[in-house]
Design a protein around this motif. Structure first.
Motif, PDB file in Angstrom:
ATOM      1  N   THR A  51      43.419  47.886  32.227  1.00 22.20           N
ATOM      2  CA  THR A  51      44.417  46.831  32.188  1.00 22.20           C
ATOM      3  C   THR A  51      43.924  45.626  32.990  1.00 22.20           C
ATOM      4  N   ARG A  52      44.629  44.509  32.864  1.00 30.13           N
ATOM      5  CA  ARG A  52      44.265  43.344  33.675  1.00 30.13           C
ATOM      6  C   ARG A  52      44.400  43.672  35.160  1.00 30.13           C
ATOM      7  N   GLU A  53      45.430  44.434  35.524  1.00 26.24           N
ATOM      8  CA  GLU A  53      45.603  44.811  36.924  1.00 26.24           C
ATOM      9  C   GLU A  53      44.417  45.637  37.417  1.00 26.24           C
ATOM     10  N   GLN A  54      43.922  46.506  36.560  1.00 32.05           N
ATOM     11  CA  GLN A  54      42.739  47.281  36.941  1.00 32.05           C
ATOM     12  C   GLN A  54      41.487  46.411  37.005  1.00 32.05           C
ATOM     13  N   LEU A  55      41.417  45.386  36.155  1.00 29.06           N
ATOM     14  CA  LEU A  55      40.286  44.459  36.222  1.00 29.06           C
ATOM     15  C   LEU A  55      40.284  43.721  37.559  1.00 29.06           C
ATOM     16  N   ILE A  56      41.454  43.360  38.045  1.00 24.05           N
ATOM     17  CA  ILE A  56      41.558  42.754  39.367  1.00 24.05           C
ATOM     18  C   ILE A  56      41.017  43.701  40.422  1.00 24.05           C
ATOM     19  N   ASP A  74      46.481  44.172  49.737  1.00 26.35           N
ATOM     20  CA  ASP A  74      47.753  43.948  49.055  1.00 26.35           C
ATOM     21  C   ASP A  74      47.967  42.473  48.759  1.00 26.35           C
ATOM     22  N   ARG A  75      47.652  41.598  49.727  1.00 28.15           N
ATOM     23  CA  ARG A  75      47.872  40.159  49.541  1.00 28.15           C
ATOM     24  C   ARG A  75      46.946  39.581  48.470  1.00 28.15           C
ATOM     25  N   VAL A  76      45.682  39.984  48.505  1.00 32.54           N
ATOM     26  CA  VAL A  76      44.735  39.473  47.519  1.00 32.54           C
ATOM     27  C   VAL A  76      45.123  39.945  46.128  1.00 32.54           C
ATOM     28  N   ARG A  77      45.467  41.188  46.032  1.00 37.45           N
ATOM     29  CA  ARG A  77      45.879  41.773  44.751  1.00 37.45           C
ATOM     30  C   ARG A  77      47.094  41.037  44.186  1.00 37.45           C
ATOM     31  N   SER A  78      48.078  40.797  45.054  1.00 37.99           N
ATOM     32  CA  SER A  78      49.289  40.094  44.627  1.00 37.99           C
ATOM     33  C   SER A  78      48.986  38.657  44.226  1.00 37.99           C
ATOM     34  N   PHE A  79      48.049  38.041  44.931  1.00 38.64           N
ATOM     35  CA  PHE A  79      47.698  36.649  44.628  1.00 38.64           C
ATOM     36  C   PHE A  79      47.112  36.536  43.224  1.00 38.64           C
ATOM     37  N   PHE A  80      46.226  37.452  42.857  1.00 39.23           N
ATOM     38  CA  PHE A  80      45.654  37.425  41.514  1.00 39.23           C
ATOM     39  C   PHE A  80      46.703  37.780  40.451  1.00 39.23           C
ATOM     40  N   ARG A  81      47.568  38.733  40.770  1.00 39.44           N
ATOM     41  CA  ARG A  81      48.558  39.169  39.789  1.00 39.44           C
ATOM     42  C   ARG A  81      49.632  38.114  39.545  1.00 39.44           C
ATOM     43  N   ASP A  82      50.030  37.429  40.601  1.00 41.28           N
ATOM     44  CA  ASP A  82      51.138  36.473  40.490  1.00 41.28           C
ATOM     45  C   ASP A  82      50.826  35.227  41.318  1.00 41.28           C
ATOM     46  N   LEU A 124      34.913  53.733  39.037  1.00 43.66           N
ATOM     47  CA  LEU A 124      35.813  54.192  40.088  1.00 43.66           C
ATOM     48  C   LEU A 124      37.274  53.936  39.730  1.00 43.66           C
ATOM     49  N   VAL A 125      37.548  52.762  39.213  1.00 42.22           N
ATOM     50  CA  VAL A 125      38.930  52.411  38.878  1.00 42.22           C
ATOM     51  C   VAL A 125      39.425  53.259  37.710  1.00 42.22           C
ATOM     52  N   ARG A 126      38.572  53.505  36.736  1.00 41.96           N
ATOM     53  CA  ARG A 126      38.995  54.342  35.613  1.00 41.96           C
ATOM     54  C   ARG A 126      39.229  55.784  36.067  1.00 41.96           C
ATOM     55  N   GLU A 127      38.372  56.269  36.962  1.00 43.72           N
ATOM     56  CA  GLU A 127      38.501  57.660  37.408  1.00 43.72           C
ATOM     57  C   GLU A 127      39.690  57.862  38.346  1.00 43.72           C
ATOM     58  N   HIS A 128      39.953  56.855  39.189  1.00 48.71           N
ATOM     59  CA  HIS A 128      40.957  57.032  40.246  1.00 48.71           C
ATOM     60  C   HIS A 128      42.214  56.188  40.047  1.00 48.71           C
ATOM     61  N   GLY A 129      42.273  55.432  38.954  1.00 51.11           N
ATOM     62  CA  GLY A 129      43.504  54.752  38.579  1.00 51.11           C
ATOM     63  C   GLY A 129      43.671  53.335  39.068  1.00 51.11           C
ATOM     64  N   ASP A 130      43.317  53.101  40.335  1.00 51.03           N
ATOM     65  CA  ASP A 130      43.506  51.758  40.869  1.00 51.03           C
ATOM     66  C   ASP A 130      42.615  51.543  42.085  1.00 51.03           C
ATOM     67  N   LEU A 131      42.763  50.387  42.692  1.00 51.62           N
ATOM     68  CA  LEU A 131      41.947  50.016  43.848  1.00 51.62           C
ATOM     69  C   LEU A 131      42.070  51.025  44.972  1.00 51.62           C
TER      70      LEU A 131
END
Length: 324
Positions: free
Chosen positions: A210-215, A262-270, A240-247
């Motif tokens: 997903t885009r979230e996983q690409l982040i 968390d902040r960086v992830r949120s910044f890219f997502r929204d 790693l992301v495919r095997e373990h689901g997320d960051l």
């Protein structure tokens, strides 16, 4: 300029200008910087330096670069950066240190008479000064090219415009456009040949993420906003992301950490973006633009005559109705 590791992940294909049309939300700082560095490197200082020492090589770059849009079925909308997030403070400082180091090396090259090396390093010291920012906006206004002021990152705003249908493409070299959700990005718009098309949906499909996983993949490699995990490149990050689901699953598996995750992830997502309405009916005032560049700012006429001629030719050959 974004996470270059994503080049190994992104689906990018060569396309012809004949196959693309519509509105391009141009990452203005990214586009200007490329023309600025090229102009400074290959053009004599006196061609773009005013009597009081201000450099406006950007005006040459705009006049040389904008005709490419007009000559094809593309309407540019230039999106300028707004405020810089504090998440980017380390990256901003790193770039400042790089410019200062290049300035020192340039002075040493000048002292020993190495003009070629000095010119190369001069390009590396360039930054978008207040004068460059102001004159770029004014020249674009005279050329009737729409300008959008982003709340924060220009590429995030351009990606939002693309995702919501205000623009058909983003124009940028920055791979972060993928992370900000830009569906279709035209790259190499400052080069002499045809562009490349970077496709978000095809990228996600290729890697079954997903885009979230690409982040998360990008954050494992490192972005402008965070250091990556040592030894983790793009292929490993996808695995790693495919095997373990997320960051966070990937970080636990690697016994690693990412600062401000968390902040960086949120910044890219929204990211901070705005819904905008853009009038894409373009009617350049070429005479006024030429007067502004040559008479008001003293740019050498022979550096911009060809660009203005190309704009005038496009007005005649394409017709204004085709740009709307």
């Amino acid at each position: 300029m974004g996470n270059a590791d994503l080049r190994d992940v992104a689906v990018i294909e060569d396309v012809s200008f004949d196959d693309v049309s519509g509105v391009v939300a141009v990452d203005a700082h990214n586009w200007l910087y490329r023309y600025l560095t090229t102009t400074v490197r290959f053009t004599a200082d006196e061609a773009y330096t005013t009597a009081d020492g201000r450099e406006v090589a950007n005006l040459i770059g705009i006049v040389q670069g904008v005709p490419k849009f007009f000559e094809h079925d593309l309407t540019p909308v230039f999106v300028f950066d707004g405020g810089v997030t504090d998440l980017k403070a380390d990256e901003v400082e790193r770039r400042r240190e790089q410019r200062e180091a290049a300035e020192e090396r340039k002075e040493a090259a000048e002292a020993r008479g190495d003009a070629v090396e000095a010119a190369r390093l001069d390009a590396q010291t360039q930054r978008l000064t207040d004068t460059i920012q102001e004159t770029s906006r004014e020249l674009l206004r005279l050329l009737d090219v729409p300008v959008v002021e982003a709340p924060a990152e220009g590429e995030a705003q351009a990606a939002h415009m693309n995702a919501t249908g205000t623009a058909d493409y983003v124009g940028s070299e920055d791979y972060d456009v993928l992370l900000f959700g830009g569906p279709c990005t035209l790259r190499q718009l400052t080069s002499s040949g045809d562009p490349e098309l970077m496709d978000l949906a095809a990228t996600l499909d290729r890697h079954e993420i997903t885009r979230e996983q690409l982040i998360d993949v990008a954050m494992l490699c490192g972005t402008d906003f965070n250091e990556g995990v040592s030894g983790v490149g793009p292929k490993t990050a996808v695995k790693l992301v495919r095997e373990h689901g997320d960051l966070f699953g990937a970080l636990r598996a690697e016994d690693a950490e990412v600062a401000n995750a968390d902040r960086v992830r949120s910044f890219f997502r929204d990211p901070p973006v705005a819904d905008v309405s853009v009038d894409t009916s373009v009617t350049p005032d070429v005479d006024a633009a030429r007067e502004y560049v040559v008479a008001e700012w003293g740019v050498a006429a022979d550096e911009v005559d060809a660009g203005f001629d190309r704009i005038e030719d496009a007005l005649t050959q394409t017709g204004l109705d085709d740009w709307t």
